[in-house]
Scaffold this active site. Structure first.
Site, short mmCIF file in Angstrom:
data_model
loop_
_atom_site.label_atom_id
_atom_site.label_comp_id
_atom_site.label_asym_id
_atom_site.label_seq_id
_atom_site.Cartn_x
_atom_site.Cartn_y
_atom_site.Cartn_z
N LYS A 47 0.82 -1.79 0.11
CA LYS A 47 0.01 -0.48 0.08
C LYS A 47 0.96 0.89 -0.02
O LYS A 47 0.51 2.15 0.41
CB LYS A 47 -0.80 -0.38 0.87
N GLU A 102 8.20 2.40 -5.20
CA GLU A 102 7.65 2.00 -4.47
C GLU A 102 7.42 3.28 -3.40
O GLU A 102 8.68 3.82 -3.40
CB GLU A 102 9.03 0.85 -4.10
N ASP A 103 7.71 3.25 -1.75
CA ASP A 103 7.40 3.67 -0.64
C ASP A 103 9.01 4.23 -0.44
O ASP A 103 10.01 5.07 -0.54
CB ASP A 103 7.36 3.83 0.32
N ILE A 104 9.68 2.76 0.01
CA ILE A 104 10.91 2.58 0.59
C ILE A 104 11.78 1.47 -0.30
O ILE A 104 11.05 1.01 0.41
CB ILE A 104 10.78 3.41 2.29
N ASP A 106 14.16 -0.36 2.48
CA ASP A 106 14.91 -0.28 3.47
C ASP A 106 16.40 -1.04 3.55
O ASP A 106 17.32 -1.38 2.72
CB ASP A 106 13.69 -1.12 3.71
N LEU A 109 14.50 -6.39 0.19
CA LEU A 109 14.27 -6.96 -0.17
C LEU A 109 13.39 -7.53 -0.81
O LEU A 109 13.25 -8.20 -2.04
CB LEU A 109 14.51 -8.28 0.88
N PHE A 156 12.50 4.65 12.17
CA PHE A 156 11.07 4.70 11.27
C PHE A 156 10.65 5.52 11.13
O PHE A 156 10.21 6.65 11.92
CB PHE A 156 10.35 3.36 12.07
N ARG A 169 -1.24 6.82 7.49
CA ARG A 169 -0.58 6.91 5.69
C ARG A 169 -0.75 8.45 5.63
O ARG A 169 -0.55 9.06 4.18
CB ARG A 169 -1.27 5.70 5.30
#
Ligand code: IMP
Ligand code: MG
Length: 179
Positions: A47, A102-104, A106, A109, A156, A169
């Site tokens: 999401k 994509e948002d992030i 990290d 993967l 985070f 969000r």
């Protein structure tokens, strides 16, 4: 908005104006790189990426279509390490220039797995990735985003599509979340 931030102990990292400016710059960069492209296939990873994708898409000056896939690996603030991807069976990407949004990134993967899956499943013309945020120092997979708005330290974060346990969000800014 001020009260909301205080109540929830959120520390703003990038405000609405800073985000808008940077997303527009990235859109221009992508438009230049794909200037001869007859149609870009944007894959939005749900999401988290829905907010970034909708702003980015409107700042890109080339024809594009959008598909949505779903990836999940996080439980609250920790990556489970196992990535589940769904929604790719409904799309057709043969011969296309694909941009995964994509948002992030990290551990990296999720994006590595999505990219590999797309390459394996479809004879695409090209595939690149665009991320709103890059937590480079957390990387475990051999992954590098082609486009990114901001590099951030190992904190985070929530807002602008990113969540903590499905919350925050909707915030128009990006904030650090402290448990
Ligand atoms: P990766 O597979 O470890 O790169 O994880 C990518 C996914 O983890 C992202 O799509 C996010 O959904 C989630 N994630 C990673 N860091 C954060 C964060 O700081 N806030 C919210 N979600 C995060
Ligand atoms: Mg995600």
């Amino acid at each position: 908005m001020e009260n909301y931030k205080e109540r929830n102990g959120l520390k703003v990292l990038f405000d609405e104006g800073q985000i808008k400016k940077r997303v527009n710059e990235l859109g221009k960069e992508i438009s230049r790189d794909y200037k001869d492209c007859s149609g870009l296939e944007v894959i939005c990873v749900l999401k988290g990426a829905f907010v970034f994708m909708s702003d980015l898409l409107r700042s890109i000056d080339i024809p594009a279509s959008v598909n949505f896939i779903r990836a999940s690996s996080y439980v609250r603030t920790k990556s489970s390490g196992k990535v589940k991807i769904s929604g790719l069976s409904d799309v057709s990407l043969r011969g296309k220039d694909v941009l995964i949004v994509e948002d992030i990134a990290d551990t990296g993967l999720t994006l590595l797995k999505i990219k590999q899956k797309i390459i394996k499943k479809f004879k695409v013309k090209s595939v690149k990735t665009a991320v709103f945020l890059d937590k480079e120092e957390r990387r475990k997979a051999d992954f590098k985003a082609d486009y990114r708005c901001f590099k951030i330290p190992d904190k985070f974060v929530v807002g602008y599509g990113l969540d903590y346990d499905e919350k925050y969000r909707e915030l128009p800014f990006l904030a650090e979340y402290k448990e």
